[in-house]
Design an enzyme around this catalytic site. Structure first.
Site, PDB file in Angstrom:
ATOM      1  N   CYS A 125       0.835  -1.196   0.000  1.00 46.48           N
ATOM      2  CA  CYS A 125       0.000   0.000   0.000  1.00 46.48           C
ATOM      3  C   CYS A 125       0.878   1.257   0.000  1.00 46.48           C
ATOM      4  CB  CYS A 125      -0.992  -0.025   1.161  1.00 46.48           C
ATOM      5  SG  CYS A 125      -2.341   1.176   0.981  1.00 46.48           S
ATOM      6  N   HIS A 228      -3.654  -4.908   0.321  1.00 46.40           N
ATOM      7  CA  HIS A 228      -3.134  -5.394   1.602  1.00 46.40           C
ATOM      8  C   HIS A 228      -3.200  -6.920   1.667  1.00 46.40           C
ATOM      9  CE1 HIS A 228      -2.428  -1.734   4.002  1.00 46.40           C
ATOM     10  NE2 HIS A 228      -3.359  -1.197   3.237  1.00 46.40           N
ATOM     11  N   GLU A 230      -1.485  -8.882   3.502  1.00 44.76           N
ATOM     12  CA  GLU A 230      -1.265  -9.383   4.856  1.00 44.76           C
ATOM     13  C   GLU A 230      -2.568  -9.633   5.608  1.00 44.76           C
ATOM     14  OE1 GLU A 230      -1.497  -4.899   5.522  1.00 44.76           O
ATOM     15  OE2 GLU A 230      -0.988  -6.311   3.927  1.00 44.76           O
TER      16      GLU A 230
END
Length: 261
Positions: A125, A228, A230
Protein backbone atom coordinates in the site's frame (compact mmCIF):
# COMPACT_ATOMS: atom_id res chain seq x y z
CA UNK A 1 21.68 -25.50 -10.00
CA UNK A 2 22.14 -29.18 -9.09
CA UNK A 3 21.20 -30.49 -5.67
CA UNK A 4 24.86 -31.04 -4.81
CA UNK A 5 25.59 -27.35 -5.43
CA UNK A 6 22.41 -25.96 -3.89
CA UNK A 7 22.79 -23.41 -1.11
CA UNK A 8 21.67 -24.58 2.35
CA UNK A 9 18.49 -23.10 3.76
CA UNK A 10 18.77 -20.00 5.95
CA UNK A 11 16.18 -18.10 7.93
CA UNK A 12 16.18 -14.59 6.43
CA UNK A 13 16.04 -11.45 8.55
CA UNK A 14 13.26 -9.16 7.29
CA UNK A 15 12.74 -5.67 8.64
CA UNK A 16 9.18 -4.34 8.94
CA UNK A 17 8.69 -0.59 9.15
CA UNK A 18 6.51 0.83 11.92
CA UNK A 19 3.95 3.59 12.33
CA UNK A 20 4.71 6.53 14.59
CA UNK A 21 2.47 6.76 17.65
CA UNK A 22 2.28 9.89 19.79
CA UNK A 23 1.69 8.99 23.45
CA UNK A 24 0.00 11.84 25.36
CA UNK A 25 1.50 12.81 28.74
CA UNK A 26 0.00 11.27 31.86
CA UNK A 27 0.46 14.48 33.79
CA UNK A 28 -0.26 18.07 32.83
CA UNK A 29 2.83 20.03 31.90
CA UNK A 30 4.82 17.05 30.68
CA UNK A 31 5.70 16.51 27.01
CA UNK A 32 4.19 13.84 24.78
CA UNK A 33 6.40 10.90 23.87
CA UNK A 34 6.71 9.04 20.58
CA UNK A 35 6.25 5.29 20.24
CA UNK A 36 6.34 2.92 17.29
CA UNK A 37 3.64 0.45 16.26
CA UNK A 38 4.34 -2.64 14.14
CA UNK A 39 1.58 -4.52 12.29
CA UNK A 40 1.00 -7.91 13.92
CA UNK A 41 -0.40 -9.41 10.70
CA UNK A 42 2.76 -8.47 8.79
CA UNK A 43 4.90 -10.14 11.44
CA UNK A 44 2.72 -13.26 11.28
CA UNK A 45 2.98 -13.42 7.47
CA UNK A 46 6.77 -13.19 7.60
CA UNK A 47 7.04 -15.82 10.34
CA UNK A 48 4.69 -18.21 8.49
CA UNK A 49 6.90 -17.76 5.45
CA UNK A 50 9.97 -18.85 7.40
CA UNK A 51 11.49 -15.45 8.03
CA UNK A 52 12.72 -13.71 11.16
CA UNK A 53 10.69 -10.52 11.56
CA UNK A 54 12.41 -7.43 12.98
CA UNK A 55 10.40 -4.28 13.68
CA UNK A 56 12.30 -1.24 12.43
CA UNK A 57 11.40 2.03 14.20
CA UNK A 58 11.64 5.38 12.43
CA UNK A 59 14.93 6.65 13.81
CA UNK A 60 16.40 9.52 11.78
CA UNK A 61 20.03 8.64 12.24
CA UNK A 62 22.37 7.73 9.38
CA UNK A 63 24.29 5.30 11.56
CA UNK A 64 21.12 3.48 12.60
CA UNK A 65 19.94 3.14 9.01
CA UNK A 66 23.36 1.88 7.92
CA UNK A 67 23.33 -0.71 10.73
CA UNK A 68 19.85 -1.85 9.71
CA UNK A 69 20.90 -2.25 6.08
CA UNK A 70 23.85 -4.40 7.18
CA UNK A 71 21.63 -6.49 9.48
CA UNK A 72 18.65 -7.12 7.21
CA UNK A 73 18.23 -9.30 4.13
CA UNK A 74 15.06 -7.53 3.05
CA UNK A 75 12.73 -4.68 3.96
CA UNK A 76 8.94 -4.89 4.18
CA UNK A 77 7.65 -1.33 3.83
CA UNK A 78 4.18 -1.06 5.35
CA UNK A 79 1.29 1.28 4.78
CA UNK A 80 -0.03 3.97 7.09
CA UNK A 81 -0.62 7.70 6.82
CA UNK A 82 0.09 9.63 3.63
CA UNK A 83 3.70 10.29 2.62
CA UNK A 84 4.80 13.93 2.80
CA UNK A 85 4.12 15.50 -0.60
CA UNK A 86 7.44 17.34 -0.29
CA UNK A 87 9.16 14.01 -1.00
CA UNK A 88 7.95 14.28 -4.60
CA UNK A 89 8.17 18.03 -4.95
CA UNK A 90 4.52 19.00 -4.56
CA UNK A 91 2.67 21.30 -2.19
CA UNK A 92 0.08 19.55 -0.01
CA UNK A 93 -3.34 19.23 -1.67
CA UNK A 94 -6.38 20.14 0.44
CA UNK A 95 -7.47 16.48 0.34
CA UNK A 96 -4.11 15.12 1.49
CA UNK A 97 -4.77 12.89 4.49
CA UNK A 98 -2.91 12.72 7.80
CA UNK A 99 0.83 12.74 7.22
CA UNK A 100 3.37 10.85 9.32
CA UNK A 101 6.35 13.11 8.64
CA UNK A 102 8.83 11.07 10.67
CA UNK A 103 7.86 7.72 9.13
CA UNK A 104 7.83 9.25 5.65
CA UNK A 105 11.32 10.73 5.90
CA UNK A 106 12.72 7.61 7.54
CA UNK A 107 11.18 5.20 5.04
CA UNK A 108 12.43 7.30 2.13
CA UNK A 109 15.99 7.11 3.50
CA UNK A 110 15.66 3.40 4.28
CA UNK A 111 14.27 2.48 0.85
CA UNK A 112 16.88 4.62 -0.91
CA UNK A 113 19.63 2.92 1.10
CA UNK A 114 18.15 -0.53 0.48
CA UNK A 115 18.11 0.02 -3.27
CA UNK A 116 21.70 1.25 -3.23
CA UNK A 117 22.81 -1.70 -1.08
CA UNK A 118 20.96 -4.28 -3.18
CA UNK A 119 18.57 -5.30 -0.42
CA UNK A 120 15.25 -6.82 -1.39
CA UNK A 121 12.06 -4.82 -0.95
CA UNK A 122 8.37 -5.61 -0.63
CA UNK A 123 6.12 -2.57 -0.38
CA UNK A 124 2.51 -2.78 0.76
CA UNK A 125 0.00 0.00 0.00
CA UNK A 126 1.86 3.09 1.20
CA UNK A 127 5.04 1.03 0.80
CA UNK A 128 4.39 0.78 -2.94
CA UNK A 129 3.88 4.52 -3.03
CA UNK A 130 7.11 5.15 -1.12
CA UNK A 131 9.06 2.91 -3.49
CA UNK A 132 7.66 4.86 -6.42
CA UNK A 133 8.48 8.23 -4.85
CA UNK A 134 12.04 7.23 -3.93
CA UNK A 135 12.59 6.21 -7.56
CA UNK A 136 11.50 9.70 -8.68
CA UNK A 137 7.80 9.10 -9.22
CA UNK A 138 4.80 11.09 -8.01
CA UNK A 139 1.39 10.38 -6.51
CA UNK A 140 -2.19 11.46 -6.94
CA UNK A 141 -2.60 12.99 -3.49
CA UNK A 142 -6.31 12.15 -3.52
CA UNK A 143 -7.75 9.89 -6.20
CA UNK A 144 -11.29 11.27 -5.95
CA UNK A 145 -10.22 14.86 -6.59
CA UNK A 146 -6.87 14.66 -8.45
CA UNK A 147 -6.92 11.56 -10.65
CA UNK A 148 -8.41 11.22 -14.16
CA UNK A 149 -12.23 10.87 -14.17
CA UNK A 150 -12.11 7.13 -14.88
CA UNK A 151 -10.21 6.55 -11.62
CA UNK A 152 -12.12 8.91 -9.34
CA UNK A 153 -14.68 6.33 -8.24
CA UNK A 154 -11.98 3.82 -7.26
CA UNK A 155 -13.45 1.76 -4.39
CA UNK A 156 -12.33 2.27 -0.80
CA UNK A 157 -13.52 -0.36 1.68
CA UNK A 158 -12.17 0.04 5.21
CA UNK A 159 -12.95 -3.49 6.42
CA UNK A 160 -10.25 -5.02 4.17
CA UNK A 161 -12.59 -7.37 2.29
CA UNK A 162 -11.81 -7.96 -1.39
CA UNK A 163 -13.82 -5.50 -3.46
CA UNK A 164 -12.37 -5.28 -6.98
CA UNK A 165 -10.31 -7.25 -9.48
CA UNK A 166 -6.82 -6.49 -10.74
CA UNK A 167 -5.23 -7.60 -14.00
CA UNK A 168 -1.68 -8.88 -13.55
CA UNK A 169 0.83 -8.64 -16.39
CA UNK A 170 1.77 -12.09 -17.68
CA UNK A 171 5.46 -12.84 -17.31
CA UNK A 172 5.95 -10.40 -14.41
CA UNK A 173 7.45 -11.39 -11.07
CA UNK A 174 4.01 -10.97 -9.46
CA UNK A 175 2.50 -13.32 -12.05
CA UNK A 176 5.23 -15.91 -11.41
CA UNK A 177 4.58 -15.74 -7.67
CA UNK A 178 0.79 -15.87 -7.70
CA UNK A 179 0.35 -18.07 -10.77
CA UNK A 180 -2.60 -16.09 -12.11
CA UNK A 181 -3.33 -12.98 -14.14
CA UNK A 182 -6.50 -11.93 -12.34
CA UNK A 183 -6.91 -11.43 -8.60
CA UNK A 184 -9.64 -9.98 -6.40
CA UNK A 185 -8.12 -7.64 -3.84
CA UNK A 186 -9.03 -5.23 -1.07
CA UNK A 187 -8.70 -1.45 -1.31
CA UNK A 188 -8.22 1.08 1.48
CA UNK A 189 -6.08 3.71 -0.26
CA UNK A 190 -7.10 7.20 -1.37
CA UNK A 191 -3.79 7.86 -3.14
CA UNK A 192 -2.21 6.19 -6.16
CA UNK A 193 0.78 6.26 -8.48
CA UNK A 194 0.74 9.20 -10.91
CA UNK A 195 4.12 9.42 -12.64
CA UNK A 196 6.00 6.12 -12.48
CA UNK A 197 9.43 6.12 -10.87
CA UNK A 198 12.59 5.53 -12.89
CA UNK A 199 13.45 1.88 -13.47
CA UNK A 200 10.01 0.62 -12.39
CA UNK A 201 7.32 -1.08 -14.44
CA UNK A 202 3.59 -1.44 -13.78
CA UNK A 203 2.65 -5.10 -13.38
CA UNK A 204 -1.00 -4.87 -12.26
CA UNK A 205 -3.87 -2.45 -12.70
CA UNK A 206 -7.48 -2.15 -11.57
CA UNK A 207 -10.16 -1.98 -14.29
CA UNK A 208 -10.29 1.82 -13.87
CA UNK A 209 -6.56 2.10 -14.62
CA UNK A 210 -5.31 2.54 -11.05
CA UNK A 211 -1.81 1.10 -10.61
CA UNK A 212 -2.01 -1.93 -8.30
CA UNK A 213 1.53 -3.34 -8.52
CA UNK A 214 4.98 -2.14 -9.57
CA UNK A 215 8.29 -3.94 -9.94
CA UNK A 216 11.91 -3.27 -10.72
CA UNK A 217 12.87 -5.70 -13.50
CA UNK A 218 15.92 -7.86 -12.88
CA UNK A 219 17.07 -10.60 -10.55
CA UNK A 220 16.54 -8.70 -7.30
CA UNK A 221 13.10 -8.85 -5.63
CA UNK A 222 11.87 -5.24 -5.62
CA UNK A 223 8.07 -5.21 -5.74
CA UNK A 224 5.16 -3.19 -4.41
CA UNK A 225 1.44 -3.91 -4.24
CA UNK A 226 -1.27 -1.31 -3.62
CA UNK A 227 -3.58 -3.73 -1.81
CA UNK A 228 -3.13 -5.39 1.60
CA UNK A 229 -2.20 -9.09 1.18
CA UNK A 230 -1.27 -9.38 4.86
CA UNK A 231 -4.90 -9.07 5.96
CA UNK A 232 -6.01 -11.92 3.69
CA UNK A 233 -3.01 -14.25 3.80
CA UNK A 234 -4.20 -16.40 6.72
CA UNK A 235 -7.43 -17.36 4.97
CA UNK A 236 -6.47 -17.12 1.27
CA UNK A 237 -3.17 -18.90 0.50
CA UNK A 238 -2.63 -17.02 -2.76
CA UNK A 239 -1.77 -13.88 -0.75
CA UNK A 240 0.62 -15.75 1.56
CA UNK A 241 2.59 -16.80 -1.53
CA UNK A 242 3.81 -13.21 -1.82
CA UNK A 243 5.47 -13.40 1.60
CA UNK A 244 6.82 -16.89 0.92
CA UNK A 245 8.43 -15.73 -2.31
CA UNK A 246 9.89 -12.66 -0.59
CA UNK A 247 11.23 -14.72 2.31
CA UNK A 248 12.78 -17.27 -0.04
CA UNK A 249 14.42 -14.55 -2.13
CA UNK A 250 15.77 -12.88 1.05
CA UNK A 251 17.13 -16.22 2.24
CA UNK A 252 19.07 -16.76 -0.97
CA UNK A 253 20.25 -13.14 -0.96
CA UNK A 254 21.50 -13.51 2.60
CA UNK A 255 23.37 -16.72 1.82
CA UNK A 256 25.11 -15.30 -1.21
CA UNK A 257 26.06 -12.19 0.77
CA UNK A 258 27.54 -14.29 3.57
CA UNK A 259 29.35 -16.78 1.33
CA UNK A 260 30.69 -14.39 -1.33
CA UNK A 261 34.45 -13.88 -0.95
Amino acid sequence: MSKSNALPSRQPVIGITCRTHVVPPKEEGRESSIGFLGKKVCVECVVRAGGTAVLVPSVEDDGFIKDMLHTLDGVLVTGGDDAPSSLYGEAPHEKLGPVDELKGRFEAALVRGALEAGLLILGICGGLQMLNVVCGGTLYQDIASCAPPAMQAHPIVDDMRPCHDVEIVAGSRLHAILGQTKLRVNSTHHQAVKALGEGLVVTARAPDGTVEAIERPGEAFVLGVQFHPETLAASEPVFQRLFEAFSEACSVKGLTTVTDP
